[in-house]
Scaffold this active site. Sequence first.
Site, PDB file in Angstrom:
ATOM      1  N   PRO A   1       0.723  -1.121   0.038  1.00  0.00           N
ATOM      2  CA  PRO A   1       0.179   0.096  -0.040  1.00  0.00           C
ATOM      3  C   PRO A   1       0.675   1.327   0.045  1.00  0.00           C
ATOM      4  O   PRO A   1       1.647   1.543   0.889  1.00  0.00           O
ATOM      5  CB  PRO A   1      -0.830  -0.107   1.168  1.00  0.00           C
ATOM      6  CG  PRO A   1       0.029  -0.941   2.194  1.00  0.00           C
ATOM      7  CD  PRO A   1       0.579  -1.962   1.174  1.00  0.00           C
ATOM      8  N   ASN A   2       0.343   2.129  -0.758  1.00  0.00           N
ATOM      9  CA  ASN A   2       0.793   3.683  -0.922  1.00  0.00           C
ATOM     10  C   ASN A   2       2.124   3.606  -1.570  1.00  0.00           C
ATOM     11  O   ASN A   2       2.941   4.851  -1.692  1.00  0.00           O
ATOM     12  CB  ASN A   2       0.961   4.295   0.568  1.00  0.00           C
ATOM     13  CG  ASN A   2      -0.288   4.120   1.125  1.00  0.00           C
ATOM     14  OD1 ASN A   2      -1.286   4.391   0.726  1.00  0.00           O
ATOM     15  ND2 ASN A   2      -0.137   3.543   2.574  1.00  0.00           N
TER      16      ASN A   2
ATOM     17  N   ARG B   1       5.157  10.868  -2.280  1.00  0.00           N
ATOM     18  CA  ARG B   1       4.882  10.594  -0.977  1.00  0.00           C
ATOM     19  C   ARG B   1       6.183  10.819   0.062  1.00  0.00           C
ATOM     20  O   ARG B   1       7.133  10.066  -0.347  1.00  0.00           O
ATOM     21  CB  ARG B   1       4.330   9.170  -0.809  1.00  0.00           C
ATOM     22  CG  ARG B   1       4.255   8.476   0.758  1.00  0.00           C
ATOM     23  CD  ARG B   1       4.160   7.246   0.629  1.00  0.00           C
ATOM     24  NE  ARG B   1       3.941   6.523   2.081  1.00  0.00           N
ATOM     25  CZ  ARG B   1       3.838   5.375   2.374  1.00  0.00           C
ATOM     26  NH1 ARG B   1       4.647   4.339   1.787  1.00  0.00           N
ATOM     27  NH2 ARG B   1       3.977   4.995   3.747  1.00  0.00           N
TER      28      ARG B   1
ATOM     29  N   TYR C   1      11.433   8.936   1.726  1.00  0.00           N
ATOM     30  CA  TYR C   1      11.321   7.810   0.537  1.00  0.00           C
ATOM     31  C   TYR C   1      12.217   8.460  -0.676  1.00  0.00           C
ATOM     32  O   TYR C   1      12.131   7.475  -1.520  1.00  0.00           O
ATOM     33  CB  TYR C   1      10.148   7.263   0.379  1.00  0.00           C
ATOM     34  CG  TYR C   1       9.439   6.852   1.349  1.00  0.00           C
ATOM     35  CD1 TYR C   1       9.651   5.776   1.973  1.00  0.00           C
ATOM     36  CD2 TYR C   1       7.886   7.498   1.897  1.00  0.00           C
ATOM     37  CE1 TYR C   1       9.064   5.165   3.186  1.00  0.00           C
ATOM     38  CE2 TYR C   1       7.553   6.764   2.985  1.00  0.00           C
ATOM     39  CZ  TYR C   1       8.139   5.631   3.650  1.00  0.00           C
ATOM     40  OH  TYR C   1       7.458   5.027   4.782  1.00  0.00           O
TER      41      TYR C   1
ATOM     42  N   ASN D   1       8.320  -5.383  -1.028  1.00  0.00           N
ATOM     43  CA  ASN D   1       8.141  -4.353  -0.043  1.00  0.00           C
ATOM     44  C   ASN D   1       6.746  -4.372   0.297  1.00  0.00           C
ATOM     45  O   ASN D   1       5.678  -3.907  -0.455  1.00  0.00           O
ATOM     46  CB  ASN D   1       8.527  -2.802  -0.739  1.00  0.00           C
ATOM     47  CG  ASN D   1       8.647  -1.804   0.373  1.00  0.00           C
ATOM     48  OD1 ASN D   1       7.890  -1.993   1.242  1.00  0.00           O
ATOM     49  ND2 ASN D   1       9.090  -0.635  -0.174  1.00  0.00           N
TER      50      ASN D   1
ATOM     51  N   ALA E   1       3.202  -1.056   5.042  1.00  0.00           N
ATOM     52  CA  ALA E   1       2.694  -1.038   6.294  1.00  0.00           C
ATOM     53  C   ALA E   1       2.237  -2.350   6.757  1.00  0.00           C
ATOM     54  O   ALA E   1       2.263  -2.654   7.862  1.00  0.00           O
ATOM     55  CB  ALA E   1       1.453  -0.009   6.593  1.00  0.00           C
TER      56      ALA E   1
ATOM     57  N   GLU F   1      12.538  -9.362   1.592  1.00  0.00           N
ATOM     58  CA  GLU F   1      11.770  -8.110   2.059  1.00  0.00           C
ATOM     59  C   GLU F   1      12.743  -6.963   1.726  1.00  0.00           C
ATOM     60  O   GLU F   1      13.710  -6.907   2.153  1.00  0.00           O
ATOM     61  CB  GLU F   1      11.472  -8.474   3.748  1.00  0.00           C
ATOM     62  CG  GLU F   1      10.903  -7.344   4.062  1.00  0.00           C
ATOM     63  CD  GLU F   1      10.865  -7.387   5.840  1.00  0.00           C
ATOM     64  OE1 GLU F   1      11.155  -8.738   6.365  1.00  0.00           O
ATOM     65  OE2 GLU F   1      10.389  -6.559   6.644  1.00  0.00           O
TER      66      GLU F   1
ATOM     67  N   HIS G   1      12.542  -2.531   2.005  1.00  0.00           N
ATOM     68  CA  HIS G   1      12.236  -1.252   2.694  1.00  0.00           C
ATOM     69  C   HIS G   1      13.279  -0.168   2.210  1.00  0.00           C
ATOM     70  O   HIS G   1      14.392  -0.258   2.392  1.00  0.00           O
ATOM     71  CB  HIS G   1      12.218  -1.310   4.161  1.00  0.00           C
ATOM     72  CG  HIS G   1      11.027  -2.287   4.763  1.00  0.00           C
ATOM     73  ND1 HIS G   1       9.820  -2.386   4.489  1.00  0.00           N
ATOM     74  CD2 HIS G   1      11.437  -3.463   5.331  1.00  0.00           C
ATOM     75  CE1 HIS G   1       9.499  -3.402   4.991  1.00  0.00           C
ATOM     76  NE2 HIS G   1      10.215  -4.065   5.352  1.00  0.00           N
TER      77      HIS G   1
ATOM     78  N   ARG H   1      12.960   4.558  12.737  1.00  0.00           N
ATOM     79  CA  ARG H   1      11.749   5.546  12.725  1.00  0.00           C
ATOM     80  C   ARG H   1      10.820   5.026  13.757  1.00  0.00           C
ATOM     81  O   ARG H   1      11.432   4.451  14.985  1.00  0.00           O
ATOM     82  CB  ARG H   1      11.178   5.086  11.259  1.00  0.00           C
ATOM     83  CG  ARG H   1      11.956   5.413  10.118  1.00  0.00           C
ATOM     84  CD  ARG H   1      11.315   5.155   8.730  1.00  0.00           C
ATOM     85  NE  ARG H   1      10.038   6.140   8.632  1.00  0.00           N
ATOM     86  CZ  ARG H   1       9.298   5.754   7.707  1.00  0.00           C
ATOM     87  NH1 ARG H   1       9.271   4.835   6.954  1.00  0.00           N
ATOM     88  NH2 ARG H   1       8.054   6.463   7.575  1.00  0.00           N
TER      89      ARG H   1
HETATM   90  C1  DQA Z   1       8.426   0.996   3.835  1.00  0.00           C
HETATM   91  C2  DQA Z   1       8.368   1.246   5.388  1.00  0.00           C
HETATM   92  C3  DQA Z   1       6.984   0.972   5.896  1.00  0.00           C
HETATM   93  O1  DQA Z   1       7.350   1.118   7.405  1.00  0.00           O
HETATM   94  C4  DQA Z   1       6.086   2.074   5.581  1.00  0.00           C
HETATM   95  O2  DQA Z   1       4.682   1.566   5.958  1.00  0.00           O
HETATM   96  C5  DQA Z   1       5.841   1.880   3.949  1.00  0.00           C
HETATM   97  C6  DQA Z   1       7.358   1.861   3.354  1.00  0.00           C
HETATM   98  C7  DQA Z   1       9.570   1.355   3.343  1.00  0.00           C
HETATM   99  O3  DQA Z   1       9.897   1.084   2.079  1.00  0.00           O
HETATM  100  O4  DQA Z   1      10.707   1.910   3.727  1.00  0.00           O
HETATM  101  O5  DQA Z   1       4.879   2.020   3.452  1.00  0.00           O
HETATM  102  O6  DQA Z   1       8.108  -0.238   3.476  1.00  0.00           O
END
Ligand code: DQA
Length: 146
Positions: A9-10, A17, A22, A73, A76, A97, A99, A106
Amino acid sequence: MQILLAHGPNLNLLGERKPEIYGTTTLLDIEADVAAAANARGAAVLCYQTNHEGALIDALHHYRRVVDGVILNAGAWTHTSVALRDAIEAVQLPVVEVHLSNTHRREGFRHRSLIAGVCIGQVTGLGRDGYTAAANLLLDYLEARR
Ligand code: DQA
């Protein structure tokens, strides 16, 4: 060899964003980076992004017979989804995984990954470059098991 690059998501909003966290890299940039890294090693990449948790689980189920491994990725859902963890475990594909941000630097709720224990490894905090690293690590892993 074929790998799936999956985003939760997002992450479709990358580039606009929270650029202070990011960066300004877009999802398309990341998909192009991973495709270039994989193609250079003779592997193909399928790309998928969704804002719906069940859809990501359906995609993992679907692609389990299509791809050899996954770069994920999960955004959340990393921190919240037992269902996603169970899906990763169920499909028996090697998953890396990723990020963009260093989740450990964070908020506390981002420190725990529910999926880390069912992934082969984690690349966290290296921004865009982390994906190229993840692609090479996943392909190394897959080639070693051929
Ligand atoms: C994320 C880190 C997550 O905590 C966050 O909710 C994201 C992006 C990252 O790529 O740093 O949406 O996965």
